[in-house]
Scaffold this motif. Structure first.
Motif, PDB file in Angstrom:
ATOM      1  N   THR A 102      20.124  -3.184  11.569  1.00  0.00           N
ATOM      2  CA  THR A 102      19.325  -3.681  10.450  1.00  0.00           C
ATOM      3  C   THR A 102      17.859  -3.297  10.635  1.00  0.00           C
ATOM      4  N   THR A 103      17.253  -2.857   9.554  1.00  0.00           N
ATOM      5  CA  THR A 103      15.817  -2.599   9.555  1.00  0.00           C
ATOM      6  C   THR A 103      15.096  -3.871   9.127  1.00  0.00           C
ATOM      7  N   GLN A 104      14.055  -4.221   9.853  1.00  0.00           N
ATOM      8  CA  GLN A 104      13.299  -5.429   9.550  1.00  0.00           C
ATOM      9  C   GLN A 104      11.911  -5.085   9.018  1.00  0.00           C
ATOM     10  N   ILE A 105      11.543  -5.766   7.948  1.00  0.00           N
ATOM     11  CA  ILE A 105      10.212  -5.599   7.355  1.00  0.00           C
ATOM     12  C   ILE A 105       9.389  -6.825   7.725  1.00  0.00           C
ATOM     13  N   LEU A 106       8.262  -6.599   8.373  1.00  0.00           N
ATOM     14  CA  LEU A 106       7.405  -7.681   8.837  1.00  0.00           C
ATOM     15  C   LEU A 106       6.059  -7.636   8.123  1.00  0.00           C
ATOM     16  N   GLY A 157       3.339 -10.233  11.773  1.00  0.00           N
ATOM     17  CA  GLY A 157       4.608 -10.167  12.482  1.00  0.00           C
ATOM     18  C   GLY A 157       5.685 -11.079  11.951  1.00  0.00           C
ATOM     19  N   ARG A 158       5.468 -11.695  10.796  1.00  0.00           N
ATOM     20  CA  ARG A 158       6.471 -12.604  10.219  1.00  0.00           C
ATOM     21  C   ARG A 158       7.468 -11.814   9.373  1.00  0.00           C
ATOM     22  N   LEU A 200       3.976  -4.213   7.671  1.00  0.00           N
ATOM     23  CA  LEU A 200       3.174  -3.995   6.474  1.00  0.00           C
ATOM     24  C   LEU A 200       1.787  -4.613   6.632  1.00  0.00           C
ATOM     25  N   TYR A 201       0.911  -4.247   5.713  1.00  0.00           N
ATOM     26  CA  TYR A 201      -0.398  -4.897   5.641  1.00  0.00           C
ATOM     27  C   TYR A 201      -0.319  -6.199   4.849  1.00  0.00           C
ATOM     28  N   LEU A 261       0.525   0.325   1.823  1.00  0.00           N
ATOM     29  CA  LEU A 261       1.405  -0.829   2.052  1.00  0.00           C
ATOM     30  C   LEU A 261       1.870  -0.924   3.503  1.00  0.00           C
ATOM     31  N   ILE A 262       2.151   0.215   4.133  1.00  0.00           N
ATOM     32  CA  ILE A 262       2.818   0.231   5.434  1.00  0.00           C
ATOM     33  C   ILE A 262       1.815   0.486   6.554  1.00  0.00           C
TER      34      ILE A 262
END
Length: 648
Positions: free
Chosen positions: A49-53, A57-58, A289-290, A490-491
């Motif tokens: 799974t890819t995680q987007i934080l 870091g949340r 992400l920012y 965004l990233i």
């Protein structure tokens, strides 16, 4: 007698011998072929799974293809987790060579006694090869293959490597693959923080994931866990005190979704942006992400509040075609801190912040006035706010061939300063300004600012062209970033499953104007909020600049504003491109959303910069009791002396 021996040989001994020969040959064949079959287990590369934080870091969202799995290396797995698993599944795991003959014999006897297949006697190694390589068919052939593969796998991998693959490959129910995934999903804890009771509840799941799912049958899950804890005690692996504490514990269980998507429009945009990665949903990336989830919540809540207020005024319900979008960026870097693509992602996943192209309306005017300032005029220069007619030979209808614009309030104001014209968003004065500066100059400079697909007629003065809120965010950085246009980003970083960071395109600001020139318009935009169409965007204790925008027939309502550190673009409109409703202007519906959002942010972070800096070389001058800014060395017209040039 000889005949009897021959008969016995043919009927009994020969089949046994031939069966033994063929059986040994088949086992030898399976052994030789095992290397190819086991390659999938040895070179273990499961879908991850890819995680987007967010920037802190949340977790924003998990994205995956078919299996929701977060990988755990063996050194992450607590020793108690290993002990609990072995206690219930394979006590002699570290002693056997892949197959436990005693367990198989016990299972065989039990199956005979019950006259059905009740127990398999499989080791963890056998379970692993069965789950990864074989079917679940309860046949002798499948069992034989399982044993041969297990025996050979134990020669190719260490016990720790086998356990690591088992813990990551196994399904733990509720859509969770792998022990780390299950720990985060059921208990919202990393593996290292799990209690013994929680560990026991997890290792009980592989046998019957649905039956022992603690979100559905907590009492059965607890009972099964207690039996595992008692088994560990009987084996001498835990003491009295640890057993008693574990037996009495009732952990809190969470009913989490596999995606855990708290910002769906943001997650969707990440997937669109990184669509070039073929393994985006299976590669186990960590995408930081920012976006700040606190700001994201404030933006979503403010947009939703503005939407609800509009529904009340329009007397419409939630099924209305009305919708909105919002983009929040850092004024200096262009980092996207919040992005909301609609009022309800469940109703529509279309991202209006990035995908919708809507007419900018009067929000284009600051750029036109900036061009005028760059061509020698000042905010104190006068312009006639009077009606004009324009002929467009290319118009398809008589109405299109004869264009007669008017102010929103249908009034004319005579001679007005450029500052007043922009503050009150006067259409007629703006069109006369375009005519005075020269349409070709306006068109050329708007294009140099980055605006695209501009119609080659005077309607560009009123924002007749389309743009997305995200693109508007980039354009307005010309003012909020003091002359530098910066592309919203965004990233922040992308890290693969091995911890290697992927290089990202470096976004550098485009210097278009000097800070002093950009401030001339910025100062007027402050006046828009203080005294003009953007008054509802005011935030006590914070300097704010911005511009309202309303397209023809109230189809689009904008507020594009910024403080010294944050820029926020707010848009409302209908998905079918019909008018929002009478008097639903940018100043009435979008500006209040900006104000509400900024108040929330200021309360959350009271240390935000509150006042705009005045660049070096900018001077202020009072004319008729009003402050006007100019660049040092450039004279302002003196209205009191009556020598201000009139522009026609």
């Amino acid at each position: 007698m000889q005949i009897l021996k021959k008969v016995l040989w043919v009927l009994f001994i020969l089949p046994v011998v031939l069966g033994g020969v063929f059986g040994c040959g088949y086992v030898f064949y399976l052994w030789e072929e095992a290397d190819t079959d086991l390659k999938k287990v040895v070179d273990y590369k499961p879908d991850l799974t890819t995680q987007i934080l967010d920037t802190k870091g949340r977790l924003i969202a998990n994205i995956y293809d078919k299996e929701f799995r977060i990988y755990a290396h063996f050194n992450e797995i607590p020793p108690r987790m290993v002990e609990a698993l072995l206690a219930v599944e394979d006590t002699l795991f570290f002693e056997h060579n892949g197959v436990n003959l005693d367990a198989i014999m016990r299972a065989f006897i039990k199956n005979l006694r019950n006259q059905k297949y009740a127990e398999g006697g499989s080791t963890l190694t056998q379970q692993l090869v069965k789950n990864m390589l074989l079917t679940r068919a309860k046949t002798l052939d499948r069992k034989l293959k399982e044993m041969v593969l297990a025996l050979k796998l134990e020669r190719m991998l260490t016990k720790e490597q086998i356990l690591e693959r088992y813990f990551n490959q196994t399904f733990f129910g509720h859509g969770f693959y792998g022990i780390k995934t299950a720990a985060l999903g059921y208990f919202k804890k990393p593996l290292a923080l799990l209690s013994l009771k929680e560990i026991a509840m997890l290792v009980s799941l592989p046998r019957a994931p649905s039956f022992y799912d603690p979100t559905r049958r907590l009492e059965f899950s607890l009972a099964r866990a207690n039996s595992i804890i008692k088994r560990m005690y009987d084996l001498g692996w835990i003491g009295d005190r640890e057993m008693d504490a574990a037996l009495n514990e009732v952990p809190q269980v969470y009913h989490t979704t596999t995606t855990q998507n708290v910002a769906p429009y943001v997650a969707d945009e990440v997937v669109r942006t990184l669509g070039f990665l073929p393994d985006l949903k299976t590669g186990g990336y960590t995408i930081k992400l920012y976006v700040d989830l606190d700001y994201q919540k404030f933006a979503r809540d403010s947009l939703r509040l503005g939407y609800q207020n509009m529904l009340k005024q329009l007397r419409e319900n939630e099924d209305s075609t009305l919708n909105g979008a919002m983009v929040v960026t850092d004024t200096k870097s262009g980092h996207i801190l919040a992005l909301v693509g609609g009022v309800d992602h469940n109703r529509s996943s279309f991202n209006r912040a990035t995908q919708a192209k809507r007419q900018l309306g009067s929000a284009v005017k600051p750029f036109i006035y900036q061009i005028a300032f760059d061509n020698g005029l000042s905010s104190a220069s006068l312009i006639p706010d009077v009606a004009r007619s324009f002929n467009n030979r290319n118009g398809a209808t008589p109405k299109q061939r004869h264009w007669q614009p008017r102010n929103y309030n249908r009034k004319v104001n005579g001679l007005v300063t450029l500052k007043s014209a922009l503050t009150h968003s006067l259409n007629l004065a703006t069109i006369n300004l375009v005519d005075y500066v020269g349409f070709d100059t306006i068109y050329r400079d708007l294009s140099s600012f980055g605006f695209e697909d501009l119609p080659k007629n005077m309607s560009i003065a009123l924002g007749s062209f389309s743009i997305s809120p995200l693109e508007a965010s980039m354009q307005y950085s010309l003012f909020s970033n003091y002359g530098n246009i910066v592309e919203p980003t965004l990233i922040e970083s992308i890290t693969d499953s091995r911890g290697h960071e992927k290089p990202l395109k470096l976004i550098t600001p485009k210097s278009v104007l000097s800070p002093s020139k950009a401030f001339l318009t910025l100062a007027v935009l402050q006046n828009v909020v203080e005294k003009g169409t953007g008054r509802k965007a005011q935030v006590p204790g914070l300097e704010v600049a911005g511009k309202t925008g309303t397209s023809n027939n109230d189809v689009d309502a904008w507020f594009c504003g910024f403080s010294p550190s944050l820029q926020t673009i707010v848009w409302f409109g209908r998905d079918d491109n019909t008018g929002i409703g009478r008097a639903m202007t940018g100043g009435m519906v979008a500006a209040p959303v900006f104000g509400d959002f900024m108040k929330k942010v200021l309360k959350f972070d009271p240390n935000l910069k509150r006042r705009f800096e005045i660049p070096e070389g900018v001077i202020a001058q009072r004319i008729n009791g009003e402050t006007f800014y100019t660049i040092k060395g450039t004279a302002l017209p003196s209205q009191s002396q009556g020598n201000t040039p009139l522009l026609f």
